[in-house]
Design a protein around this motif. Sequence first.
Motif, PDB file in Angstrom:
ATOM      1  N   ARG A  14       0.809  -1.225   0.000  1.00 36.93           N
ATOM      2  CA  ARG A  14       0.000   0.000   0.000  1.00 36.93           C
ATOM      3  C   ARG A  14       0.838   1.270   0.000  1.00 36.93           C
ATOM      4  O   ARG A  14       0.352   2.327  -0.365  1.00 36.93           O
ATOM      5  N   CYS A  57      -5.559   6.007   6.243  1.00 37.71           N
ATOM      6  CA  CYS A  57      -4.268   5.721   6.873  1.00 37.71           C
ATOM      7  C   CYS A  57      -3.348   6.941   6.716  1.00 37.71           C
ATOM      8  O   CYS A  57      -3.217   7.488   5.625  1.00 37.71           O
ATOM      9  N   CYS A  60      -0.242   5.589   4.174  1.00 40.11           N
ATOM     10  CA  CYS A  60      -0.459   5.302   2.748  1.00 40.11           C
ATOM     11  C   CYS A  60      -1.630   6.083   2.160  1.00 40.11           C
ATOM     12  O   CYS A  60      -1.760   6.193   0.946  1.00 40.11           O
ATOM     13  N   HIS A  88      -2.525   1.745   8.997  1.00 35.86           N
ATOM     14  CA  HIS A  88      -2.622   0.283   8.947  1.00 35.86           C
ATOM     15  C   HIS A  88      -1.482  -0.306   9.787  1.00 35.86           C
ATOM     16  O   HIS A  88      -0.410   0.296   9.896  1.00 35.86           O
ATOM     17  N   CYS A  91       1.658  -0.768   7.547  1.00 39.31           N
ATOM     18  CA  CYS A  91       2.288   0.530   7.234  1.00 39.31           C
ATOM     19  C   CYS A  91       3.037   1.048   8.458  1.00 39.31           C
ATOM     20  O   CYS A  91       4.165   1.543   8.356  1.00 39.31           O
TER      21      CYS A  91
HETATM   22 ZN   LIG Z   1      -1.633   2.329   5.259  1.00 41.77          ZN
END
Ligand SMILES: [Zn+2]
Length: 193
Positions: A14, A57, A60, A88, A91
Amino acid sequence: MKTYRPGLPTVPPRMRNLPVNHEGYPVPFVCAWTDGEPNFSVVDPRKLAACHDQRWCSLCGELIGQYKAFLLDPVMAVMRTATEPPAHIDCARFSAAALSRAFVTLVWVTRGYSLGHVGSTTVFHIGEPEQTFWYAGGRRANRQEVMDSFQAATPPLYELARADGEVAVMKLDMKVKRATKYFPKHAALADYV
Ligand SMILES: [Zn+2]
Protein backbone atom coordinates in the motif's frame (compact mmCIF):
# COMPACT_ATOMS: atom_id res chain seq x y z
CA MET A 1 11.68 5.56 -11.17
CA LYS A 2 11.69 5.20 -7.40
CA THR A 3 14.87 4.21 -5.66
CA TYR A 4 14.46 3.12 -2.07
CA ARG A 5 17.26 3.56 0.41
CA PRO A 6 19.52 0.47 0.60
CA GLY A 7 18.74 -1.52 3.73
CA LEU A 8 15.21 -0.11 4.04
CA PRO A 9 12.75 -2.70 5.39
CA THR A 10 10.40 -4.11 2.71
CA VAL A 11 7.96 -1.36 1.74
CA PRO A 12 4.38 -2.65 2.22
CA PRO A 13 2.34 -2.82 -1.04
CA ARG A 14 0.00 0.00 0.00
CA MET A 15 2.94 2.38 0.50
CA ARG A 16 4.55 1.64 -2.88
CA ASN A 17 2.47 4.31 -4.64
CA LEU A 18 3.86 7.05 -2.40
CA PRO A 19 6.50 9.48 -3.68
CA VAL A 20 10.05 8.82 -2.47
CA ASN A 21 12.20 11.57 -0.99
CA HIS A 22 15.83 12.25 -1.91
CA GLU A 23 17.02 10.01 0.94
CA GLY A 24 15.05 7.08 -0.48
CA TYR A 25 12.21 6.99 2.07
CA PRO A 26 8.56 6.79 0.97
CA VAL A 27 6.84 10.07 1.90
CA PRO A 28 3.96 9.51 4.38
CA PHE A 29 0.59 10.71 3.11
CA VAL A 30 0.04 13.02 6.08
CA CYS A 31 3.32 14.89 5.85
CA ALA A 32 3.49 18.52 4.75
CA TRP A 33 5.20 19.68 1.56
CA THR A 34 7.02 23.02 1.26
CA ASP A 35 8.32 24.27 -2.10
CA GLY A 36 7.99 20.82 -3.63
CA GLU A 37 9.91 19.11 -0.80
CA PRO A 38 8.31 16.87 1.83
CA ASN A 39 8.93 17.76 5.47
CA PHE A 40 8.75 14.54 7.48
CA SER A 41 8.56 16.35 10.82
CA VAL A 42 5.52 18.47 9.91
CA VAL A 43 1.97 17.18 9.57
CA ASP A 44 -0.30 18.89 7.03
CA PRO A 45 -3.34 19.91 9.14
CA ARG A 46 -5.75 19.44 6.20
CA LYS A 47 -4.53 15.89 5.66
CA LEU A 48 -4.68 15.21 9.40
CA ALA A 49 -8.34 16.25 9.41
CA ALA A 50 -9.05 14.17 6.29
CA CYS A 51 -7.43 11.08 7.86
CA HIS A 52 -9.64 11.46 10.91
CA ASP A 53 -12.87 12.29 9.01
CA GLN A 54 -12.46 9.78 6.16
CA ARG A 55 -10.65 7.06 8.17
CA TRP A 56 -7.62 7.19 5.89
CA CYS A 57 -4.27 5.72 6.87
CA SER A 58 -1.85 8.54 7.76
CA LEU A 59 0.98 6.70 6.01
CA CYS A 60 -0.46 5.30 2.75
CA GLY A 61 -3.66 7.39 2.51
CA GLU A 62 -5.97 4.38 1.98
CA LEU A 63 -8.99 3.42 4.09
CA ILE A 64 -8.25 1.74 7.43
CA GLY A 65 -10.42 -0.82 9.20
CA GLN A 66 -11.25 -1.37 12.85
CA TYR A 67 -7.63 -1.82 13.95
CA LYS A 68 -5.74 1.47 14.19
CA ALA A 69 -1.98 1.53 14.58
CA PHE A 70 -0.31 4.56 16.15
CA LEU A 71 3.42 5.28 16.07
CA LEU A 72 4.66 6.31 19.51
CA ASP A 73 7.82 7.13 21.39
CA PRO A 74 8.17 6.14 25.07
CA VAL A 75 6.75 9.45 26.36
CA MET A 76 3.67 9.08 24.15
CA ALA A 77 3.25 5.50 25.38
CA VAL A 78 3.20 6.76 28.98
CA MET A 79 0.78 9.60 28.24
CA ARG A 80 -1.30 7.55 25.76
CA THR A 81 -1.35 10.36 23.25
CA ALA A 82 -0.21 10.47 19.63
CA THR A 83 0.34 13.47 17.41
CA GLU A 84 -0.32 11.77 14.07
CA PRO A 85 -3.45 9.97 12.89
CA PRO A 86 -3.51 6.17 12.91
CA ALA A 87 -2.30 3.87 10.15
CA HIS A 88 -2.62 0.28 8.95
CA ILE A 89 -0.65 -2.16 11.09
CA ASP A 90 1.72 -3.11 8.25
CA CYS A 91 2.29 0.53 7.23
CA ALA A 92 3.01 1.44 10.87
CA ARG A 93 5.34 -1.52 11.42
CA PHE A 94 7.32 -0.61 8.31
CA SER A 95 7.62 3.02 9.44
CA ALA A 96 8.59 2.03 12.98
CA ALA A 97 11.32 -0.24 11.66
CA ALA A 98 12.57 2.57 9.39
CA LEU A 99 12.29 5.27 12.10
CA SER A 100 13.79 3.21 14.86
CA ARG A 101 17.22 3.41 13.29
CA ALA A 102 17.53 6.51 15.47
CA PHE A 103 14.83 6.10 18.17
CA VAL A 104 12.97 3.36 20.01
CA THR A 105 9.56 3.37 18.35
CA LEU A 106 6.35 1.60 19.30
CA VAL A 107 3.43 0.50 17.13
CA TRP A 108 0.32 0.64 19.32
CA VAL A 109 -2.66 -1.18 17.85
CA THR A 110 -6.06 -0.21 19.22
CA ARG A 111 -9.66 0.00 18.09
CA GLY A 112 -10.51 3.34 19.66
CA TYR A 113 -9.21 6.85 20.03
CA SER A 114 -10.56 10.33 20.59
CA LEU A 115 -9.39 13.71 19.38
CA GLY A 116 -8.19 16.35 21.81
CA HIS A 117 -6.08 19.47 21.92
CA VAL A 118 -3.00 20.52 23.83
CA GLY A 119 -2.74 24.26 23.21
CA SER A 120 -3.16 24.61 19.46
CA THR A 121 -1.88 21.09 18.73
CA THR A 122 -4.31 18.31 17.85
CA VAL A 123 -3.61 15.13 19.79
CA PHE A 124 -5.05 11.64 19.61
CA HIS A 125 -5.97 10.05 22.95
CA ILE A 126 -5.49 6.37 22.29
CA GLY A 127 -7.35 3.43 23.72
CA GLU A 128 -6.16 0.21 25.34
CA PRO A 129 -3.74 -1.62 23.02
CA GLU A 130 -4.68 -4.97 21.50
CA GLN A 131 -1.13 -5.47 20.24
CA THR A 132 2.18 -3.63 20.64
CA PHE A 133 5.33 -3.94 18.53
CA TRP A 134 8.55 -2.30 19.72
CA TYR A 135 11.40 -1.43 17.37
CA ALA A 136 14.98 -0.29 17.88
CA GLY A 137 17.84 -0.06 15.41
CA GLY A 138 15.58 -1.07 12.50
CA ARG A 139 14.43 -4.37 14.05
CA ARG A 140 12.19 -5.60 16.87
CA ALA A 141 13.45 -4.25 20.20
CA ASN A 142 14.20 -6.42 23.21
CA ARG A 143 13.04 -5.68 26.73
CA GLN A 144 16.35 -4.14 27.80
CA GLU A 145 16.39 -1.67 24.90
CA VAL A 146 12.84 -0.57 25.73
CA MET A 147 13.64 -0.24 29.43
CA ASP A 148 16.71 1.85 28.62
CA SER A 149 14.66 4.14 26.38
CA PHE A 150 12.10 4.65 29.17
CA GLN A 151 14.83 5.42 31.67
CA ALA A 152 16.12 8.10 29.32
CA ALA A 153 12.68 9.51 28.50
CA THR A 154 10.90 9.69 31.86
CA PRO A 155 13.01 12.11 34.00
CA PRO A 156 11.64 15.25 32.25
CA LEU A 157 8.09 13.94 32.82
CA TYR A 158 8.84 13.48 36.53
CA GLU A 159 10.32 16.95 36.71
CA LEU A 160 7.06 18.41 35.39
CA ALA A 161 4.97 16.19 37.68
CA ARG A 162 6.99 17.17 40.77
CA ALA A 163 6.34 20.82 39.97
CA ASP A 164 2.60 19.98 40.08
CA GLY A 165 2.82 18.18 43.43
CA GLU A 166 2.57 14.75 44.99
CA VAL A 167 -0.69 13.70 43.34
CA ALA A 168 0.75 14.40 39.88
CA VAL A 169 3.79 12.24 40.69
CA MET A 170 1.53 9.39 41.86
CA LYS A 171 -0.55 9.64 38.70
CA LEU A 172 2.59 9.59 36.57
CA ASP A 173 3.86 6.53 38.45
CA MET A 174 0.62 4.77 37.55
CA LYS A 175 0.92 5.77 33.90
CA VAL A 176 4.52 4.54 33.70
CA LYS A 177 3.55 1.25 35.35
CA ARG A 178 0.65 0.88 32.92
CA ALA A 179 3.02 1.38 29.97
CA THR A 180 5.56 -1.16 31.26
CA LYS A 181 2.87 -3.88 31.05
CA TYR A 182 3.31 -3.71 27.27
CA PHE A 183 7.10 -3.99 27.18
CA PRO A 184 8.51 -6.98 25.28
CA LYS A 185 8.43 -9.93 27.69
CA HIS A 186 12.13 -10.79 27.72
CA ALA A 187 15.07 -10.76 25.36
CA ALA A 188 14.73 -14.38 24.25
CA LEU A 189 11.23 -13.78 22.93
CA ALA A 190 12.12 -10.79 20.78
CA ASP A 191 11.83 -11.68 17.13
CA TYR A 192 13.09 -9.78 14.15
CA VAL A 193 11.67 -8.57 10.88
ZN1 LIG B 1 -1.63 2.33 5.26
